[in-house]
Enzyme design. Structure first.
Site, PDB file in Angstrom:
ATOM      1  N   GLY A 144     -40.968  53.469  27.868  1.00 28.92           N
ATOM      2  CA  GLY A 144     -40.692  52.174  26.771  1.00 28.92           C
ATOM      3  C   GLY A 144     -39.950  52.064  25.673  1.00 28.92           C
ATOM      4  O   GLY A 144     -38.442  52.667  26.036  1.00 28.92           O
TER       5      GLY A 144
ATOM      6  N   ASP B 280     -38.707  54.236  23.060  1.00 27.58           N
ATOM      7  CA  ASP B 280     -38.598  55.287  22.666  1.00 27.58           C
ATOM      8  C   ASP B 280     -36.805  55.844  22.613  1.00 27.58           C
ATOM      9  O   ASP B 280     -36.640  57.180  22.290  1.00 27.58           O
ATOM     10  CB  ASP B 280     -38.684  55.914  24.313  1.00 27.58           C
ATOM     11  CG  ASP B 280     -38.281  55.798  25.207  1.00 27.58           C
ATOM     12  OD1 ASP B 280     -37.302  55.970  25.157  1.00 27.58           O
ATOM     13  OD2 ASP B 280     -38.768  56.878  25.996  1.00 27.58           O
TER      14      ASP B 280
ATOM     15  N   SER C 240     -34.872  55.817  24.508  1.00 25.35           N
ATOM     16  CA  SER C 240     -33.594  56.394  26.200  1.00 25.35           C
ATOM     17  C   SER C 240     -32.440  55.532  26.268  1.00 25.35           C
ATOM     18  O   SER C 240     -31.586  56.090  27.304  1.00 25.35           O
ATOM     19  CB  SER C 240     -34.773  56.902  26.876  1.00 25.35           C
ATOM     20  OG  SER C 240     -34.917  55.478  27.363  1.00 25.35           O
TER      21      SER C 240
ATOM     22  N   HIS D  27     -33.833  45.691  26.589  1.00 26.85           N
ATOM     23  CA  HIS D  27     -33.834  46.718  27.668  1.00 26.85           C
ATOM     24  C   HIS D  27     -33.991  48.374  27.361  1.00 26.85           C
ATOM     25  O   HIS D  27     -34.398  48.877  27.988  1.00 26.85           O
ATOM     26  CB  HIS D  27     -31.963  46.305  27.390  1.00 26.85           C
ATOM     27  CG  HIS D  27     -31.438  45.471  29.070  1.00 26.85           C
ATOM     28  ND1 HIS D  27     -31.047  45.684  29.366  1.00 26.85           N
ATOM     29  CD2 HIS D  27     -31.814  43.977  28.908  1.00 26.85           C
ATOM     30  CE1 HIS D  27     -30.682  44.708  30.292  1.00 26.85           C
ATOM     31  NE2 HIS D  27     -31.490  43.549  29.653  1.00 26.85           N
ATOM     32  N   ASP D  28     -34.821  48.562  26.166  1.00 30.70           N
ATOM     33  CA  ASP D  28     -34.994  50.069  25.572  1.00 30.70           C
ATOM     34  C   ASP D  28     -36.373  49.644  25.474  1.00 30.70           C
ATOM     35  O   ASP D  28     -36.624  50.141  26.442  1.00 30.70           O
ATOM     36  CB  ASP D  28     -34.658  50.236  24.119  1.00 30.70           C
ATOM     37  CG  ASP D  28     -35.148  51.929  24.426  1.00 30.70           C
ATOM     38  OD1 ASP D  28     -34.747  52.253  25.136  1.00 30.70           O
ATOM     39  OD2 ASP D  28     -35.561  52.165  23.061  1.00 30.70           O
TER      40      ASP D  28
ATOM     41  N   THR E 129     -30.193  32.052  24.002  1.00 27.71           N
ATOM     42  CA  THR E 129     -29.592  30.637  23.049  1.00 27.71           C
ATOM     43  C   THR E 129     -28.241  31.226  22.248  1.00 27.71           C
ATOM     44  O   THR E 129     -27.559  30.392  22.430  1.00 27.71           O
ATOM     45  CB  THR E 129     -30.647  29.621  22.262  1.00 27.71           C
ATOM     46  OG1 THR E 129     -30.157  28.717  22.541  1.00 27.71           O
ATOM     47  CG2 THR E 129     -30.709  30.494  20.798  1.00 27.71           C
TER      48      THR E 129
ATOM     49  N   THR F  82     -24.833  26.661  21.530  1.00 26.38           N
ATOM     50  CA  THR F  82     -24.652  26.973  19.562  1.00 26.38           C
ATOM     51  C   THR F  82     -24.583  28.660  19.762  1.00 26.38           C
ATOM     52  O   THR F  82     -25.687  28.725  19.123  1.00 26.38           O
ATOM     53  CB  THR F  82     -26.247  26.726  19.396  1.00 26.38           C
ATOM     54  OG1 THR F  82     -27.058  26.728  20.037  1.00 26.38           O
ATOM     55  CG2 THR F  82     -26.309  25.302  18.979  1.00 26.38           C
TER      56      THR F  82
END
Ligand code: HEM
Length: 379
Positions: free
Chosen positions: A124, A126, A128, A111-112, A235, A254
């Site tokens: 990207g 960074d 943030s 997510h960053d 997974t 799992t």
């Protein structure tokens, strides 16, 4: 049931023209590449697809001195050995399974970095996400605990040279190594930090269909095969917010173990009752063009090894999205914990019973699993 995608480039990642270089690696002549620059370039070009995780499987970095010592300050990787040690303690549960911090750390790395766009640039890997307060966005629900942990790591280690962007990506690779059977992915430091929140609308939603998701990832230089490869990270997961009525239900049989069960189970209808499949995962799994690669990873004999090397290569790409100076990064893979190659759950029977039990939100067992604790109620 399978459907057909119109896009002809699917699974063409072995075509030498397809993998894209990034940032400074696009323009620097080979003669000016550092060892790390050349290594990342070969990984991005998939010239040696197994290298990203096998190369440093056993190498262990030893800190030259205590965290505050001049010897430690003089060696870039030293602070990272202390960071990784603390993360490993935080990420592993008493059963040896990876816990909610580890799962969130892997999702946080995505997510960053995943806010970068090839067509529009911006943000990207960074930091943030944490520094710019992106946790307040609905798309990031479920990452609150690791966001707080990252602040704690930052407060402890920033004065010794650890930046937030690297903490986030190191968290994702430490977590992958901690999860039983997970890969030890080559890990790099030296990214720039930013507290400017990333543009919105660049992360996927589980309600989306395959076509828009594939387009979204292609705009990050991640092709369809790469997306299938990254999706396997589900997974280990136990969703809480996609369907709150089933909070705690896992995405494979799992949770907390880096297995290929996700690839075997997602396209099928006869999986244990509690396995909760995202619409997006089922969509991508059931396209006719997805089936060959999905099948390769689902293979009970060789699937894990193949998936791990593929995952490591694609994750390295993800972890440098938006980084302008890839050639100047430093490799610190030796600080990662050694991976756990074989894992046998101490509570296999109880886990199986729970997976087949009637659905109800967040019962005690789900919480034990999130903590990496035994369903036997003891270790
Ligand atoms: C089509 C793309 C994707 C979609 C739609 C998607 C969506 C989601 C959603 C809705 C959750 C559950 C969050 C919650 O309710 O707690 C989740 C969890 C997770 N995602 Fe993804 N994701 C995608 C791709 C990825 C990628 C590329 C990675 C990593 C490389 C990743 C890693 C994870 C992990 C590890 C979890 C488990 C978190 C936990 O159990 O706390 N996902 N994802």
């Amino acid at each position: 049931m399978s459907r057909t995608l119109s896009h002809p480039a699917f699974l063409s990642k072995r075509d030498p023209e397809t993998p894209e270089l990034l940032a400074d690696l696009k323009t620097l002549p080979d003669a000016e590449l550092t060892r790390v620059g050349a290594l990342i370039k070969s990984i991005l070009l998939l010239e040696n697809a197994t290298a990203p995780f096998t190369q440093n499987l056993t190498y262990v970095y030893t800190a030259p001195g205590p965290l505050a010592s001049p010897e430690c300050r003089a060696d870039t990787c030293c602070v990272w050995s202390y960071v990784a040690e603390e993360m490993e303690r935080d990420f592993r549960g008493p059963t040896g399974r990876c816990n909610e911090f580890a799962r969130q750390a892997i999702r946080l790395g995505f997510h960053d970095a995943g806010t970068w766009s090839k067509s529009e640039g911006g943000s990207g890997a960074d930091g943030s996400f944490v520094l710019g307060g992106e946790i307040a966005r609905p798309i990031n629900r479920g990452l609150e605990e690791i966001n707080n942990k990252m602040w704690a790591y930052y407060h402890t280690f920033h004065s010794y040279g650890a930046g937030m962007a690297d903490l986030v990506q190191m968290g994702a690779t430490v977590a992958a190594a901690v999860c039983p059977q997970g890969p030890r992915i080559l890990s790099f430091v030296g990214r720039n930090d930013s507290d400017v929140p990333a543009p919105e609308g660049r992360l996927p939603q589980a309600t989306q269909d395959a076509e828009p998701l594939i387009a979204l990832f292609e705009d990050k230089t991640i092709d369809r095969g790469d997306l299938i490869t990254l999706l396997g990270a589900h997974t280990i997961g136990q969703q809480r917010f996609e369907d709150t009525a089933r909070a705690g239900d896992p995405q494979s049989s799992t949770p907390g173990v880096w297995s290929t069960d996700f690839y075997r189970e997602t396209p099928r209808n006869d999986t244990p009752k509690r396995v909760f499949k995202f619409h997006s995962d089922v969509e991508i799994a059931t396209f006719e063009e997805s089936l060959p690669l999905w099948g390769v990873f689902a293979d009970p004999v060789n699937g894990l090894e193949t998936w791990n090397s593929g995952y490591a290569a694609v994750y390295i790409r993800l972890s440098v999205l938006g980084v302008p100076h890839i050639n100047n990064l430093v490799e610190c893979t030796g600080v990662l914990p050694l991976p756990v190659r074989n894992y046998s759950a101490p509570d296999g029977a109880e886990l199986s019973e729970w997976l087949n039990s009637d659905r109800a939100p967040m019962r005690e067992e789900a919480i034990l699993l999130m903590n990496g604790e035994s369903l036997k109620g003891e270790v």
